[in-house]
Structures are given as C-alpha cells and as structure tokens.
Motif scaffolding. Structure first.
Motif, PDB file in Angstrom:
ATOM      1  N   LEU A  94       0.817  -1.206   0.000  1.00  0.00           N
ATOM      2  CA  LEU A  94       0.000   0.000   0.000  1.00  0.00           C
ATOM      3  C   LEU A  94       0.852   1.258   0.000  1.00  0.00           C
ATOM      4  N   ASN A  95       2.030   1.190   0.607  1.00  0.00           N
ATOM      5  CA  ASN A  95       2.901   2.352   0.698  1.00  0.00           C
ATOM      6  C   ASN A  95       4.016   2.338  -0.341  1.00  0.00           C
ATOM      7  N   ALA A  96       3.942   1.422  -1.293  1.00  0.00           N
ATOM      8  CA  ALA A  96       4.965   1.361  -2.347  1.00  0.00           C
ATOM      9  C   ALA A  96       4.854   2.587  -3.243  1.00  0.00           C
ATOM     10  N   PRO A  97       5.957   3.024  -3.850  1.00  0.00           N
ATOM     11  CA  PRO A  97       5.908   4.187  -4.756  1.00  0.00           C
ATOM     12  C   PRO A  97       4.952   3.949  -5.920  1.00  0.00           C
ATOM     13  N   PHE A  98       4.357   5.017  -6.419  1.00  0.00           N
ATOM     14  CA  PHE A  98       3.472   4.921  -7.574  1.00  0.00           C
ATOM     15  C   PHE A  98       4.276   4.539  -8.807  1.00  0.00           C
ATOM     16  N   THR A  99       3.634   3.875  -9.724  1.00  0.00           N
ATOM     17  CA  THR A  99       4.277   3.523 -10.990  1.00  0.00           C
ATOM     18  C   THR A  99       3.599   4.259 -12.134  1.00  0.00           C
ATOM     19  N   LEU A 139       6.780  13.890  -8.615  1.00  0.00           N
ATOM     20  CA  LEU A 139       6.026  14.791  -7.737  1.00  0.00           C
ATOM     21  C   LEU A 139       5.036  14.012  -6.879  1.00  0.00           C
ATOM     22  N   TYR A 140       4.287  13.086  -7.500  1.00  0.00           N
ATOM     23  CA  TYR A 140       3.308  12.308  -6.747  1.00  0.00           C
ATOM     24  C   TYR A 140       3.972  11.486  -5.645  1.00  0.00           C
ATOM     25  N   ASN A 141       5.070  10.854  -5.968  1.00  0.00           N
ATOM     26  CA  ASN A 141       5.746  10.015  -4.976  1.00  0.00           C
ATOM     27  C   ASN A 141       6.316  10.843  -3.832  1.00  0.00           C
ATOM     28  N   ARG A 142       6.770  12.051  -4.155  1.00  0.00           N
ATOM     29  CA  ARG A 142       7.277  12.916  -3.086  1.00  0.00           C
ATOM     30  C   ARG A 142       6.149  13.337  -2.154  1.00  0.00           C
ATOM     31  N   VAL A 143       4.995  13.689  -2.747  1.00  0.00           N
ATOM     32  CA  VAL A 143       3.828  14.059  -1.940  1.00  0.00           C
ATOM     33  C   VAL A 143       3.401  12.877  -1.076  1.00  0.00           C
ATOM     34  N   TRP A 144       3.394  11.680  -1.669  1.00  0.00           N
ATOM     35  CA  TRP A 144       2.980  10.464  -0.962  1.00  0.00           C
ATOM     36  C   TRP A 144       3.917  10.158   0.203  1.00  0.00           C
ATOM     37  N   GLU A 145       5.223  10.333  -0.033  1.00  0.00           N
ATOM     38  CA  GLU A 145       6.212  10.019   0.999  1.00  0.00           C
ATOM     39  C   GLU A 145       6.223  11.048   2.122  1.00  0.00           C
ATOM     40  N   LEU A 149       0.946  18.424   0.714  1.00  0.00           N
ATOM     41  CA  LEU A 149       0.478  18.860  -0.596  1.00  0.00           C
ATOM     42  C   LEU A 149       1.052  20.227  -0.940  1.00  0.00           C
ATOM     43  N   PRO A 150       1.343  20.474  -2.217  1.00  0.00           N
ATOM     44  CA  PRO A 150       1.740  21.827  -2.636  1.00  0.00           C
ATOM     45  C   PRO A 150       0.615  22.802  -2.287  1.00  0.00           C
ATOM     46  N   GLY A 151       0.983  24.011  -1.924  1.00  0.00           N
ATOM     47  CA  GLY A 151      -0.012  25.002  -1.525  1.00  0.00           C
ATOM     48  C   GLY A 151      -1.070  25.252  -2.582  1.00  0.00           C
ATOM     49  N   LEU A 179     -13.741  23.897  -7.989  1.00  0.00           N
ATOM     50  CA  LEU A 179     -12.931  23.329  -9.065  1.00  0.00           C
ATOM     51  C   LEU A 179     -11.492  23.285  -8.590  1.00  0.00           C
ATOM     52  N   THR A 180     -11.011  22.082  -8.322  1.00  0.00           N
ATOM     53  CA  THR A 180      -9.656  21.906  -7.806  1.00  0.00           C
ATOM     54  C   THR A 180      -8.712  21.409  -8.896  1.00  0.00           C
ATOM     55  N   SER A 181      -7.437  21.423  -8.593  1.00  0.00           N
ATOM     56  CA  SER A 181      -6.406  21.029  -9.558  1.00  0.00           C
ATOM     57  C   SER A 181      -6.598  19.584 -10.021  1.00  0.00           C
ATOM     58  N   HIS A 182      -6.644  19.383 -11.326  1.00  0.00           N
ATOM     59  CA  HIS A 182      -6.758  18.028 -11.862  1.00  0.00           C
ATOM     60  C   HIS A 182      -5.479  17.236 -11.619  1.00  0.00           C
ATOM     61  N   VAL A 183      -4.346  17.920 -11.541  1.00  0.00           N
ATOM     62  CA  VAL A 183      -3.089  17.222 -11.259  1.00  0.00           C
ATOM     63  C   VAL A 183      -3.169  16.601  -9.873  1.00  0.00           C
ATOM     64  N   CYS A 184      -3.754  17.327  -8.927  1.00  0.00           N
ATOM     65  CA  CYS A 184      -3.937  16.801  -7.572  1.00  0.00           C
ATOM     66  C   CYS A 184      -4.972  15.683  -7.578  1.00  0.00           C
ATOM     67  N   ASN A 185      -6.105  15.909  -8.241  1.00  0.00           N
ATOM     68  CA  ASN A 185      -7.168  14.899  -8.286  1.00  0.00           C
ATOM     69  C   ASN A 185      -6.686  13.617  -8.940  1.00  0.00           C
ATOM     70  N   TYR A 186      -5.808  13.787  -9.906  1.00  0.00           N
ATOM     71  CA  TYR A 186      -5.214  12.694 -10.648  1.00  0.00           C
ATOM     72  C   TYR A 186      -4.464  11.758  -9.703  1.00  0.00           C
ATOM     73  N   GLY A 187      -3.681  12.376  -8.796  1.00  0.00           N
ATOM     74  CA  GLY A 187      -2.953  11.590  -7.809  1.00  0.00           C
ATOM     75  C   GLY A 187      -3.888  10.895  -6.843  1.00  0.00           C
ATOM     76  N   GLU A 188      -4.980  11.564  -6.475  1.00  0.00           N
ATOM     77  CA  GLU A 188      -5.967  10.960  -5.578  1.00  0.00           C
ATOM     78  C   GLU A 188      -6.630   9.761  -6.241  1.00  0.00           C
TER      79      GLU A 188
END
Length: 202
Positions: A94-99, A139-145, A149-151, A179-188
């Motif tokens: 579950l905590n493995a880096p995203f691929t 970026l996603y893996n850094r946020v996950w680790e 979240l970026p401001g 309407l929130t960032s799709h880049v953020c939603n994408y990671g979610e």
C-alpha cells in the motif's frame, strides 16, 4: 436560427448549441448575480456578493452542522487514537511508490470535468509523453512520501449554481462547486485505485 444551423459543424461546442435551443424555448442564462441580501446586510458589488456568499457557505458547511453520522474523521480519531498518524516503519504494498502504469490507469478513469485554477485538465494529462509523465510521477511520490500537498493544490475556484426555485437574492440559495487542480485529483485517483486493489488482494 436558420443562419445558426448553417454554421453548425464538428467544431461547434455542444454548450453553444444547447444555449441556442434554450433561448428558443424562452430560457435565458443569467450570468450576473442580483443584489444579495442577508438579514440587514446588502451586497451590491461583485466583491460584496462574493464575501456574503463565502460567509453563508462557511456557516452552512461548518462542522458544527454535521450530524453524528457525518463526523467520520472525528469519530475515527476518538475511537482509534493515532490511526491517522503517519507511520515511518510501514513497508508494504500500500505504501509502495506509484508507478507510471498506475498513474495512466488513473487517468483512464477520470471524467471530463472543469479544471481548477491552474487550468490543466485531464485531457492534457492524458497526452503527456512518458518522459513528462515520469516527472509528474516524481512529484506524486514525493507528496505520498512526505504527506504534504503543494499550496496551490489546496486552492480552488469556487463557482456557484442557484438551486431550483430558490430566491436568487439570498446567498443560501446557491450551491458552491469547487474546481480543484486536476493534477492533484489525478494523484488521488491513483491512490484510491491502489487502496481498493490492496484491500481486494488482502
């Protein structure tokens, strides 16, 4: 109307066509908000209207108005102290880096919705090259680790839609849509898919 029909082609936005149909039916879009009132307060300028709506939305969506069944986060913290705290010693799937494959799968499940303040939409993300995707993946893996979240991902463009048959002069007659960032939603999306798969496998 005949003149408009002659101009319709494959590039004509669907929204424009529906707008003409609604005008033909006597339905017109109201882009401007009327003067708003709340108690003895009156909002005339756009700034005053935005401020009045913001105060109304904060009051309506306050945690104090939540029912017992809606206090999920608070109840979880009370029943299981520390369960939401980050654990550094956990090393599982579950905590493995995203691929890259997981992120692409998340894009495939994303719908066509309006983008946030950065104006980056899912369609644009779906056309990223593998090299660009790898940078997003970092970026996603850094946020996950780091769990931070970026401001800019915490900001949203809020549009309001009037509820059917409600008084247009009352701020509570409008429903806020964030309407929130799709880049953020994408990671979610990716995290949600990974969690679901992990639960099914477990």
């Amino acid at each position: 109307m005949h003149r408009f029909c002659d101009t319709i082609g494959r590039e004509t936005p669907v929204g424009e066509v529906w707008g003409v149909i609604k005008r033909m039916s006597g339905v017109r879009r109201e882009w401007d908000y009327p003067v708003l009132t709340s108690g003895e307060d009156v909002a005339v300028t756009d700034e005053e209207k935005a401020e009045m709506m913001a105060k109304a939305f904060v009051q309506v969506h306050s945690s104090a108005n939540l029912s017992e069944g809606q206090r999920g986060r608070e109840n979880t913290r009370e029943e299981h102290p520390g369960v939401l705290d980050r654990r550094e010693d956990v090393n599982d799937a579950l905590n493995a880096p995203f691929t890259r494959a997981e992120v692409k799968r998340a894009i495939g499940k994303a719908g066509l919705t309006s983008p946030g303040k950065d104006e980056v939409c899912y369609v644009m993300l779906g056309h990223l090259s593998d090299e660009a995707m790898d940078k997003v993946l970092v970026l996603y893996n850094r946020v996950w680790e780091e769990g931070k979240l970026p401001g800019s991902w915490k900001e949203a463009v809020v549009v309001t839609i009037r509820k059917p048959r409600k008084d247009p002069t009352k701020p509570t007659s409008y429903r806020p849509i964030a309407l929130t960032s799709h880049v953020c939603n994408y990671g979610e999306q990716r995290a949600s898919i990974a969690t679901s798969e992990w639960v099914q496998e477990g």
